[in-house]
Design a protein around this motif. Structure first.
Motif, short mmCIF file in Angstrom:
data_model
loop_
_atom_site.label_atom_id
_atom_site.label_comp_id
_atom_site.label_asym_id
_atom_site.label_seq_id
_atom_site.Cartn_x
_atom_site.Cartn_y
_atom_site.Cartn_z
N TYR A 140 4.13 -54.55 32.32
CA TYR A 140 4.13 -54.48 30.87
C TYR A 140 2.72 -54.24 30.37
N GLY A 141 2.62 -53.67 29.18
CA GLY A 141 1.32 -53.42 28.60
C GLY A 141 1.36 -53.51 27.09
N GLU A 142 0.23 -53.87 26.53
CA GLU A 142 0.09 -53.96 25.07
C GLU A 142 -0.92 -52.92 24.63
N GLY A 143 -0.66 -52.31 23.47
CA GLY A 143 -1.58 -51.32 22.94
C GLY A 143 -1.70 -51.44 21.44
N ARG A 144 -2.89 -51.17 20.93
CA ARG A 144 -3.12 -51.18 19.48
C ARG A 144 -3.79 -49.88 19.08
N ALA A 145 -3.33 -49.34 17.95
CA ALA A 145 -3.93 -48.10 17.44
C ALA A 145 -3.62 -47.99 15.95
N ALA A 146 -4.16 -46.95 15.33
CA ALA A 146 -3.94 -46.75 13.91
C ALA A 146 -2.49 -46.37 13.62
N ASP A 147 -1.86 -45.64 14.54
CA ASP A 147 -0.47 -45.25 14.35
C ASP A 147 0.38 -45.75 15.52
N ALA A 148 1.69 -45.78 15.33
CA ALA A 148 2.59 -46.34 16.33
C ALA A 148 2.60 -45.51 17.62
N SER A 149 2.55 -44.18 17.50
CA SER A 149 2.60 -43.35 18.71
C SER A 149 1.36 -43.56 19.59
N GLY A 150 0.21 -43.75 18.99
CA GLY A 150 -1.01 -44.04 19.75
C GLY A 150 -0.92 -45.40 20.43
N ALA A 151 -0.35 -46.38 19.73
CA ALA A 151 -0.19 -47.71 20.32
C ALA A 151 0.77 -47.67 21.50
N ILE A 152 1.86 -46.90 21.38
CA ILE A 152 2.82 -46.78 22.48
C ILE A 152 2.18 -46.11 23.68
N ALA A 153 1.38 -45.07 23.45
CA ALA A 153 0.70 -44.37 24.55
C ALA A 153 -0.26 -45.30 25.28
N LYS A 154 -1.03 -46.09 24.52
CA LYS A 154 -1.96 -47.03 25.15
C LYS A 154 -1.20 -48.11 25.92
N ALA A 155 -0.11 -48.61 25.34
CA ALA A 155 0.67 -49.65 25.99
C ALA A 155 1.31 -49.13 27.27
N THR A 156 1.78 -47.89 27.26
CA THR A 156 2.39 -47.30 28.45
C THR A 156 1.36 -47.15 29.56
N ALA A 157 0.17 -46.69 29.22
CA ALA A 157 -0.89 -46.55 30.23
C ALA A 157 -1.26 -47.92 30.81
N MET A 158 -1.31 -48.95 29.98
CA MET A 158 -1.63 -50.30 30.45
C MET A 158 -0.51 -50.84 31.33
N ALA A 159 0.74 -50.57 30.97
CA ALA A 159 1.87 -51.04 31.76
C ALA A 159 1.88 -50.39 33.14
N MET A 160 1.58 -49.11 33.21
CA MET A 160 1.54 -48.42 34.51
C MET A 160 0.40 -48.96 35.37
N LYS A 161 -0.68 -49.37 34.73
CA LYS A 161 -1.82 -49.93 35.47
C LYS A 161 -1.52 -51.33 35.98
N ASN A 162 -0.68 -52.10 35.25
CA ASN A 162 -0.40 -53.49 35.58
C ASN A 162 0.91 -53.69 36.34
N MET A 163 1.39 -52.69 37.05
CA MET A 163 2.68 -52.82 37.74
C MET A 163 2.57 -53.77 38.93
N VAL A 164 3.61 -54.59 39.10
CA VAL A 164 3.68 -55.56 40.20
C VAL A 164 5.06 -55.47 40.85
N THR A 165 5.14 -55.99 42.07
CA THR A 165 6.40 -56.02 42.80
C THR A 165 7.14 -57.31 42.48
N ILE A 166 8.41 -57.21 42.15
CA ILE A 166 9.26 -58.36 41.84
C ILE A 166 10.24 -58.54 42.99
N PRO A 167 10.23 -59.71 43.68
CA PRO A 167 11.19 -59.91 44.76
C PRO A 167 12.62 -60.06 44.23
N ARG A 168 13.59 -59.42 44.93
CA ARG A 168 14.98 -59.48 44.51
C ARG A 168 15.86 -59.84 45.70
#
Length: 181
Positions: free
Chosen positions: A55-83
């Motif tokens: 998961y990732g959090e992003g802040r920007a002046a507009d919603a699309s910029g915040a979503i782009a930042k959050a997506t990049a942060m989420a891809m950077k913070n990926m972890v393995t979940i045991p199932r």
């Protein structure tokens, strides 16, 4: 140098294979003497549907910029979940994060995901298909998402239980899971 950079990109998860879910968007306006300054924040969950998510959090002046930042942060913070059996959690989990308490329970095949919207989307991205969850205390979406990820990462696998008890994995598998792992 260029070949190593290309090789690294190919080994990691590809954007096309990842599932992205925008879980929460918040718009705020800060009042100043010059007027209101608007900004947006977003929280996004990304997963490959096969036990890896972030998961990732992003802040920007507009919603699309915040979503782009959050997506990049989420891809950077990926972890393995045991199932367990590639479909559910290994056992019942109770986890507390600030004032949020998340109760997660394993379920039988075909049960589905019975949980709040945020937990449901996290499980879909990670690849958990059978599970029940209850959120107690604060329902703040950001803290619920963080609590869920911490809970899923903190679950004890049969290998960890066997090592802690000084037993073989076969003994633990028979006692807890009927010999099926």
């Amino acid at each position: 140098m260029g070949s190593n950079a290309n090789k690294r990109r190919e080994d990691g998860p590809k954007k096309e294979q990842l599932q992205k879910r925008v879980l929460h968007i918040r718009s705020v306006a800060r009042s100043t003497k010059g007027g209101k300054i608007r900004s947006s924040s977003a929280i996004v969950v990304v997963g490959n549907g096969n036990g890896v998510g972030g998961y990732g959090e992003g802040r920007a002046a507009d919603a699309s910029g915040a979503i782009a930042k959050a997506t990049a942060m989420a891809m950077k913070n990926m972890v393995t979940i045991p199932r367990f059996q590639q479909r559910t959690v290994f056992g019942d989990i109770m986890h507390r994060y600030h004032s949020v308490t998340v109760d997660i329970k394993a379920a039988s095949p075909g049960f589905g995901i019975v949980a709040s919207n945020h937990i449901h989307e996290i499980c879909r991205c990670v690849g958990i298909r059978d599970m029940a969850a209850k959120v107690r205390g604060s329902l703040n979406p950001i803290n619920v998402i963080k609590a869920t990820f911490e809970a899923l990462q903190s679950q004890r696998t049969p290998v960890e239980i066997a090592q802690a008890r000084g037993r073989k994995l076969v003994d633990i598998a028979d006692a807890y899971y009927g010999g099926k792992l």
